[in-house]
Design a protein around this motif. Sequence first.
Motif, PDB file in Angstrom:
ATOM      1  N   MET B   1       5.320  23.775  21.850  1.00 15.24           N
ATOM      2  CA  MET B   1       4.771  24.194  23.269  1.00 15.24           C
ATOM      3  C   MET B   1       4.151  25.633  23.074  1.00 15.24           C
ATOM      4  SD  MET B   1       6.324  23.038  26.342  1.00 15.24           S
ATOM      5  CE  MET B   1       5.630  23.523  28.137  1.00 15.24           C
ATOM      6  N   PRO B   2       2.978  25.830  23.539  1.00 10.21           N
ATOM      7  CA  PRO B   2       2.293  26.953  23.427  1.00 10.21           C
ATOM      8  C   PRO B   2       3.041  28.169  24.305  1.00 10.21           C
ATOM      9  CG  PRO B   2       0.937  25.801  24.975  1.00 10.21           C
ATOM     10  CD  PRO B   2       2.147  25.133  24.344  1.00 10.21           C
ATOM     11  N   THR B   3       2.878  29.392  23.744  1.00 15.82           N
ATOM     12  CA  THR B   3       3.493  30.502  24.830  1.00 15.82           C
ATOM     13  C   THR B   3       2.658  30.694  25.690  1.00 15.82           C
ATOM     14  OG1 THR B   3       2.073  32.343  23.526  1.00 15.82           O
ATOM     15  CG2 THR B   3       4.103  31.729  22.460  1.00 15.82           C
ATOM     16  N   LYS B   4       3.179  31.518  26.821  1.00 15.36           N
ATOM     17  CA  LYS B   4       2.562  31.887  27.739  1.00 15.36           C
ATOM     18  C   LYS B   4       1.105  32.393  27.629  1.00 15.36           C
ATOM     19  CE  LYS B   4       2.966  34.419  32.002  1.00 15.36           C
ATOM     20  NZ  LYS B   4       3.756  35.870  32.506  1.00 15.36           N
ATOM     21  N   ASN B   5       1.275  33.456  26.755  1.00 12.62           N
ATOM     22  CA  ASN B   5      -0.066  34.293  26.224  1.00 12.62           C
ATOM     23  C   ASN B   5      -0.979  33.170  25.831  1.00 12.62           C
ATOM     24  OD1 ASN B   5       0.941  36.541  27.313  1.00 12.62           O
ATOM     25  ND2 ASN B   5       1.910  37.492  25.443  1.00 12.62           N
ATOM     26  N   LEU B   7      -1.227  30.346  26.192  1.00  9.85           N
ATOM     27  CA  LEU B   7      -1.725  29.449  27.325  1.00  9.85           C
ATOM     28  C   LEU B   7      -2.862  29.993  28.212  1.00  9.85           C
ATOM     29  CD1 LEU B   7      -0.676  26.382  27.872  1.00  9.85           C
ATOM     30  CD2 LEU B   7       0.327  27.417  30.152  1.00  9.85           C
ATOM     31  N   ASP B  44      -3.214  15.254  26.613  1.00  8.97           N
ATOM     32  CA  ASP B  44      -2.773  16.591  26.219  1.00  8.97           C
ATOM     33  C   ASP B  44      -3.239  17.810  27.077  1.00  8.97           C
ATOM     34  OD1 ASP B  44      -1.522  15.254  24.250  1.00  8.97           O
ATOM     35  OD2 ASP B  44      -2.909  15.713  22.899  1.00  8.97           O
ATOM     36  N   ALA B  46      -4.215  17.649  30.096  1.00  9.10           N
ATOM     37  CA  ALA B  46      -3.341  17.647  31.368  1.00  9.10           C
ATOM     38  C   ALA B  46      -1.921  18.405  31.295  1.00  9.10           C
ATOM     39  CB  ALA B  46      -3.262  16.101  31.612  1.00  9.10           C
ATOM     40  N   GLN B  47      -1.126  17.826  30.307  1.00  6.38           N
ATOM     41  CA  GLN B  47       0.019  18.320  30.201  1.00  6.38           C
ATOM     42  C   GLN B  47       0.196  19.712  30.186  1.00  6.38           C
ATOM     43  OE1 GLN B  47       3.140  16.725  30.647  1.00  6.38           O
ATOM     44  NE2 GLN B  47       1.582  14.837  31.365  1.00  6.38           N
ATOM     45  N   ARG B  53       1.849  23.462  36.231  1.00  4.36           N
ATOM     46  CA  ARG B  53       2.292  24.058  35.340  1.00  4.36           C
ATOM     47  C   ARG B  53       2.681  25.782  35.897  1.00  4.36           C
ATOM     48  NH1 ARG B  53       5.084  21.913  31.951  1.00  4.36           N
ATOM     49  NH2 ARG B  53       4.385  20.286  30.855  1.00  4.36           N
TER      50      ARG B  53
END
Lengths: 546, 179
Positions: B1-5, B7, B44, B46-47, B53
């Motif tokens: 899962m990518p970090t917020k930054n 993303l 991918d 989309a998620q 999100r």
Amino acid sequence: MATDQEPVLGIDLGTTNSACAVVRDGRASVVRRGDDRIIPSVVAAMSDGRWLVGTRAKKRRSVDPVNVIYSSKRLIGRRFGSAEVQEMRQRVPYRIVEGKNEAIMIEAGGKVVSAVEVAAHVLTYLRQMAEEALGRRVRRSVIAVPANFTDSQRSATRIAARLAGLDVIRVINEPTAAALAYGYIEDTDRVIAVYDFGGGTFDVTILQITRNVFEVLATSGEMFLGGDDIDEAILGLMVGAFEQQHGISLRDNPVALERLRAVAEQVKIQLSSQSGAAVHVEEVLPGQRSDLDFSLREADLRPYVDPIVRRTIPVCQDALRCAGLSPHQVDEIVLVGGTTRLPHVRSIVEETFGKKPQTSINPMSVVAVGAAIQGAALMGSLVPMADGGVSAPSAAASAVLLDVVPRSLGVHTLGGYVDFIIERNSAIPLEQTRFFTTTTDNQRFVRIQVCQGEDEVFENNLKLGELVLSGLRDAPRGEVTVAVTFEINADGLLEVRAMDKETGQQQVATMRVLGGLDDQEIEQMATRMASAGPGPSSRGGTVVSR
Amino acid sequence: MPTKNELREHLHALQAGLSSMTYYEFLGVRPSSDYVAIRDAYYDRAQQLHPDRFVAFGAGSLQRSAYAVYKRISEAFSVLSDPHLRVAYDEARLGGAHRLDDVARARRRSPQERQLSNNFARIYFRAAVKKLERGLLRAAWIDVQLGLSLEDAPVLRELENRIITHPEGPASLQAEVFR
């Protein structure tokens, strides 16, 4: 994840009963008041101006039927002239009248209220029940609606929630919510049949889940088929027993019948978990020696229930046919609605689909639980942590649902046909632009009629409303082209905007939704709701209106 | 899962690309990628980038960016997953377009096509109708069978019936069908 985060209320606003649930500490639980988890979706107008909601309102049905509003979900967001509403007018004892703009109004207790307001009363009751149970204020909610609800019905439900002091963060399809409650959201692709046999309606929805995309392949239903029909069958047996015991027919005694109907429902509920039920009703005819002793075995009820339950089979077959599937291609069957607790219903489901349905979650609250899970997922996704990362939510909480448009959207064209703009099953949110050109010189406005449905002929679809583009510039015909963008947002609601193609100037586009309410009317309802005070909670006890 | 930054950066890169990036670039696939690769890339994306999100952040600029980006992701997928639109898009791309225009995207389906929900069943149906018009009964029949294997729909059954009962239908086809 922050533990003091405000919970999101998952709401199932049903035709007959409603329920709500929340997720706390990673667990979904149904909100209760005392032993009550299921609230009748009934609102009663009292002669002194008060409104009663829930069980107390339902009890008024036997004494004051004209002022007790039930099944109002069948009315919300529809047009007065629609066949469903006209059918309801024949069936219910309360008065349904036509309001402005083909809106549906109900006369009760000397007042005229809209179907939206009635729903708002039930939602207010649920919100207050949740606030009492949780000991805190609740605002955010995810509200579930039937998969076949149109844009107007979804909007009307949203307005009702707003009037009830709820901030709707998402409108979710009921079958999707039920599937979510069962956690069908892993990487495996599945086909799920949601068999929803409620108090007054039967719906079956075939869902396909592909990598968290919830696609409604087909939905089919019977508007008037439900547990009420089974109550009616049991009532018939009770009336027969009474006649045998006392030699008196109750057929023409509506008060006694209404009272026994409530008992019949209790018998049905008992027979959902036991093999037999016995009741003793005192003084069926008040002031006379007229006690009724009635007992019934589940096995003896079957022959009476069977023809009712079998009516669901062709509906299931129709849905499967529309989805292009055979019964064995369905991976799971999820049961929703109190009527599915009857053993005979479960055996008919098994017979129809060739496999046993899922029963581990209470079918009366499975939709509310699913809506609550969706609410938690929405608020829980991507909660920033101190280290700049995100919290690692569980599988169900990390998935995003991709919903699709349940019905195509089109506009009226020459000859009464439909020009489809957005095709059903397109993933939302999405937008699509169409161009409209003036047909006369110096035409100042363009009128566009919008519908939802799959028929080529406009009139055979559900007309949503009219879009009027006004303030066009003066020009010879054909020279002004307006680009109209139809957007379906994440809640499945339609938004429209328009732009002059040449000048890039934004045009005024107002959509007059038929059967809908304008801002002024909503304002008036809000005022009425506010003056109705804190609502029929156990604190206030009663409500005063106007 | 990518970090917020990560993303946020990803989202902003795509937002900056709204006016220049091709659908392929938007989904992170190659122009030669097949349907399955495109579908997987779409899921991918989309998620990761679905506006849901960003609900927890409230109605801010991040959510608006996500919304704009996501609509283009849907558009890219709807074009690239439909073989006819993909061909039209590839042609438009040769002319320098990064996006298929609204008129081309709003391709009208025939009333019969609209009764099919599977994209590929629809394509087999369309192909079969064309072949039947040209008298290629056998080829049309094969397309109908392929369509039926994906979606057992009344419109395909009707077409099958039209082919089988066609007056010029070769006896061999009829024999094969009724065998």
